[in-house]
Design a protein around this motif. Structure first.
Motif, mmCIF file in Angstrom:
data_model
loop_
_atom_site.group_PDB
_atom_site.id
_atom_site.type_symbol
_atom_site.label_atom_id
_atom_site.label_comp_id
_atom_site.label_asym_id
_atom_site.label_seq_id
_atom_site.Cartn_x
_atom_site.Cartn_y
_atom_site.Cartn_z
ATOM 1 N N TYR A 210 0.810 -0.972 -0.059
ATOM 2 C CA TYR A 210 -0.320 0.310 -0.644
ATOM 3 C C TYR A 210 1.056 1.223 0.540
ATOM 4 O O TYR A 210 2.277 1.416 0.679
ATOM 5 C CB TYR A 210 -0.905 -0.374 1.191
ATOM 6 C CG TYR A 210 -0.245 0.015 2.519
ATOM 7 C CD1 TYR A 210 0.035 0.745 3.150
ATOM 8 C CD2 TYR A 210 0.290 -1.379 2.786
ATOM 9 C CE1 TYR A 210 0.667 0.695 3.975
ATOM 10 C CE2 TYR A 210 0.334 -1.597 4.575
ATOM 11 C CZ TYR A 210 0.846 -0.066 4.850
ATOM 12 O OH TYR A 210 2.074 -0.308 6.047
ATOM 13 N N ASP A 211 0.004 2.209 -0.699
ATOM 14 C CA ASP A 211 1.187 3.597 -0.826
ATOM 15 C C ASP A 211 0.835 4.525 0.545
ATOM 16 O O ASP A 211 1.803 5.491 1.018
ATOM 17 C CB ASP A 211 0.984 4.184 -1.796
ATOM 18 C CG ASP A 211 1.186 3.330 -3.455
ATOM 19 O OD1 ASP A 211 2.373 2.658 -2.996
ATOM 20 O OD2 ASP A 211 0.418 4.075 -4.609
ATOM 21 N N ARG A 212 -0.164 4.459 1.131
ATOM 22 C CA ARG A 212 -0.680 5.420 2.320
ATOM 23 C C ARG A 212 -1.434 4.706 3.002
ATOM 24 O O ARG A 212 -2.546 3.123 3.182
ATOM 25 C CB ARG A 212 -1.290 6.366 1.730
ATOM 26 C CG ARG A 212 -1.620 7.685 2.285
ATOM 27 C CD ARG A 212 -2.042 8.988 2.142
ATOM 28 N NE ARG A 212 -2.079 9.977 3.046
ATOM 29 C CZ ARG A 212 -2.850 11.028 2.667
ATOM 30 N NH1 ARG A 212 -3.171 11.192 1.325
ATOM 31 N NH2 ARG A 212 -2.881 11.488 3.721
ATOM 32 N N VAL A 213 -1.294 5.531 4.767
ATOM 33 C CA VAL A 213 -2.058 4.896 5.905
ATOM 34 C C VAL A 213 -3.302 6.653 6.475
ATOM 35 O O VAL A 213 -2.350 7.269 6.373
ATOM 36 C CB VAL A 213 -1.184 4.507 6.759
ATOM 37 C CG1 VAL A 213 -2.182 4.017 7.888
ATOM 38 C CG2 VAL A 213 -0.393 2.843 6.199
ATOM 39 N N TYR A 214 -3.607 6.049 7.098
ATOM 40 C CA TYR A 214 -5.204 7.542 6.191
ATOM 41 C C TYR A 214 -5.630 7.287 8.037
ATOM 42 O O TYR A 214 -5.898 5.731 8.898
ATOM 43 C CB TYR A 214 -6.359 6.964 5.352
ATOM 44 C CG TYR A 214 -5.953 7.251 4.619
ATOM 45 C CD1 TYR A 214 -6.121 8.473 3.847
ATOM 46 C CD2 TYR A 214 -5.465 6.158 3.607
ATOM 47 C CE1 TYR A 214 -5.753 8.935 2.266
ATOM 48 C CE2 TYR A 214 -5.767 5.970 2.315
ATOM 49 C CZ TYR A 214 -5.412 7.423 1.544
ATOM 50 O OH TYR A 214 -4.896 7.436 0.279
ATOM 51 N N ASP B 293 -7.114 12.878 8.064
ATOM 52 C CA ASP B 293 -6.839 12.954 6.083
ATOM 53 C C ASP B 293 -8.220 12.093 5.941
ATOM 54 O O ASP B 293 -7.606 11.700 4.648
ATOM 55 C CB ASP B 293 -5.691 12.642 6.187
ATOM 56 C CG ASP B 293 -5.039 11.213 6.876
ATOM 57 O OD1 ASP B 293 -5.632 10.831 6.982
ATOM 58 O OD2 ASP B 293 -3.816 11.119 6.838
ATOM 59 N N GLU C 235 -8.895 11.999 2.347
ATOM 60 C CA GLU C 235 -8.165 11.644 1.201
ATOM 61 C C GLU C 235 -8.019 10.454 0.207
ATOM 62 O O GLU C 235 -7.807 10.351 -0.591
ATOM 63 C CB GLU C 235 -7.030 12.378 1.568
ATOM 64 C CG GLU C 235 -6.877 14.002 2.223
ATOM 65 C CD GLU C 235 -5.223 14.547 2.372
ATOM 66 O OE1 GLU C 235 -4.467 13.579 2.247
ATOM 67 O OE2 GLU C 235 -5.684 15.479 3.091
ATOM 68 N N ALA C 236 -8.938 9.668 1.209
ATOM 69 C CA ALA C 236 -8.415 7.902 0.288
ATOM 70 C C ALA C 236 -9.535 8.480 -1.321
ATOM 71 O O ALA C 236 -10.780 8.984 -1.075
ATOM 72 C CB ALA C 236 -9.864 7.663 1.159
ATOM 73 N N TYR D 16 -9.318 -2.858 2.590
ATOM 74 C CA TYR D 16 -8.674 -1.510 3.476
ATOM 75 C C TYR D 16 -8.215 -2.645 4.283
ATOM 76 O O TYR D 16 -9.004 -4.331 4.958
ATOM 77 C CB TYR D 16 -9.477 -0.424 3.487
ATOM 78 C CG TYR D 16 -10.991 -0.562 4.232
ATOM 79 C CD1 TYR D 16 -10.706 -1.633 5.834
ATOM 80 C CD2 TYR D 16 -11.678 -0.819 3.386
ATOM 81 C CE1 TYR D 16 -12.266 -1.757 5.855
ATOM 82 C CE2 TYR D 16 -13.208 -0.948 3.701
ATOM 83 C CZ TYR D 16 -13.380 -1.770 4.900
ATOM 84 O OH TYR D 16 -14.633 -2.114 5.252
ATOM 85 N N HIS E 73 2.469 0.830 12.250
ATOM 86 C CA HIS E 73 1.363 1.761 12.730
ATOM 87 C C HIS E 73 0.479 1.036 13.541
ATOM 88 O O HIS E 73 -0.732 1.234 13.958
ATOM 89 C CB HIS E 73 0.574 1.861 11.125
ATOM 90 C CG HIS E 73 0.966 2.153 9.934
ATOM 91 N ND1 HIS E 73 1.489 4.084 10.249
ATOM 92 C CD2 HIS E 73 1.847 2.081 8.892
ATOM 93 C CE1 HIS E 73 1.765 4.203 9.452
ATOM 94 N NE2 HIS E 73 2.310 3.384 8.492
ATOM 95 N N ARG F 199 -5.001 3.389 12.424
ATOM 96 C CA ARG F 199 -5.145 3.783 11.214
ATOM 97 C C ARG F 199 -5.330 2.613 10.440
ATOM 98 O O ARG F 199 -5.814 1.780 10.306
ATOM 99 C CB ARG F 199 -3.634 4.811 11.087
ATOM 100 C CG ARG F 199 -3.512 5.016 11.774
ATOM 101 C CD ARG F 199 -3.593 6.889 11.945
ATOM 102 N NE ARG F 199 -2.912 7.396 12.360
ATOM 103 C CZ ARG F 199 -4.239 7.912 14.107
ATOM 104 N NH1 ARG F 199 -5.176 6.879 14.684
ATOM 105 N NH2 ARG F 199 -3.050 8.737 14.205
ATOM 106 N N ALA G 258 -4.810 1.683 5.950
ATOM 107 C CA ALA G 258 -4.565 1.694 4.690
ATOM 108 C C ALA G 258 -5.618 0.714 3.174
ATOM 109 O O ALA G 258 -6.515 0.003 4.023
ATOM 110 C CB ALA G 258 -3.151 0.412 4.442
#
Length: 177
Positions: A4-8, A12, A15-16, A23, A44, A113, A115
């Protein structure tokens, strides 16, 4: 596991991606009684739950439901609220933690968090993850031993909420109108 590129976070989540996908929820602190032995661990926290988002209910909308929704719209919130020993109530046909939904939101904002991985057909990846990793908070299709306890905990909370709702309707039948 998955790439995965990002964890929210709660802050934020908007922005998903507005796409279908999978997820994975990470928690820096596990909810009470939830085993973490053998769970995937990153910076995380522990990966404890995996879910899917469809074209109709995208990753962004699913994150919104989980971070700010209610027990009826999010099995993750239902499960967390039960583990946090919050009283579940039935309001009409919906199950909710009522004014305690904010406690679930606050707990998720502090400890959760998530992903996201965009996929047009997320069911296959979710199935692969459930078969190859340990996600103790999932029930459906989950071989993890704790899944049965989660199912029983949620069933007991639902039963108690329905019984309390039925009792309240017999005491105050005008409330149903």
């Amino acid at each position: 596991m998955i790439s995965y590129d990002r964890v929210y976070s709660a802050a934020d989540r908007t922005e998903a991606p507005k796409e279908p996908g999978v997820y994975v929820w990470f928690f820096d602190v596990a909810p009470p009684r939830v085993p973490t032995d053998g769970c995937w661990e990153t910076e995380h926290g522990f990966a404890l739950y995996v879910g899917i988002a469809t074209a109709k209910r995208t990753l962004r909308s699913r994150l919104r439901n989980h971070f700010r929704g209610n027990a009826s719209g999010s099995t993750l919130r239902l499960t967390l609220g039960c583990h946090l020993s919050l009283p579940l109530r039935q309001v009409g046909s919906r199950l909710t933690f009522g004014d305690q939904e904010s406690a679930v939101s606050e707990w998720l904002a502090e400890h959760g968090r998530v992903a996201c991985v965009a996929r047009q057909e997320p069911e296959l990846l979710e199935h692969e993850l459930l078969q190859s990793a340990r996600f103790p908070l999932n029930i459906k299709g989950n071989p993890h031993a704790y899944a049965k306890e989660v199912s029983e905990l949620r069933a007991a909370a639902r039963s108690a909420a329905r019984a309390a709702g039925a009792w309240a309707r017999t005491r105050h039948p005008a409330a149903d109108r």
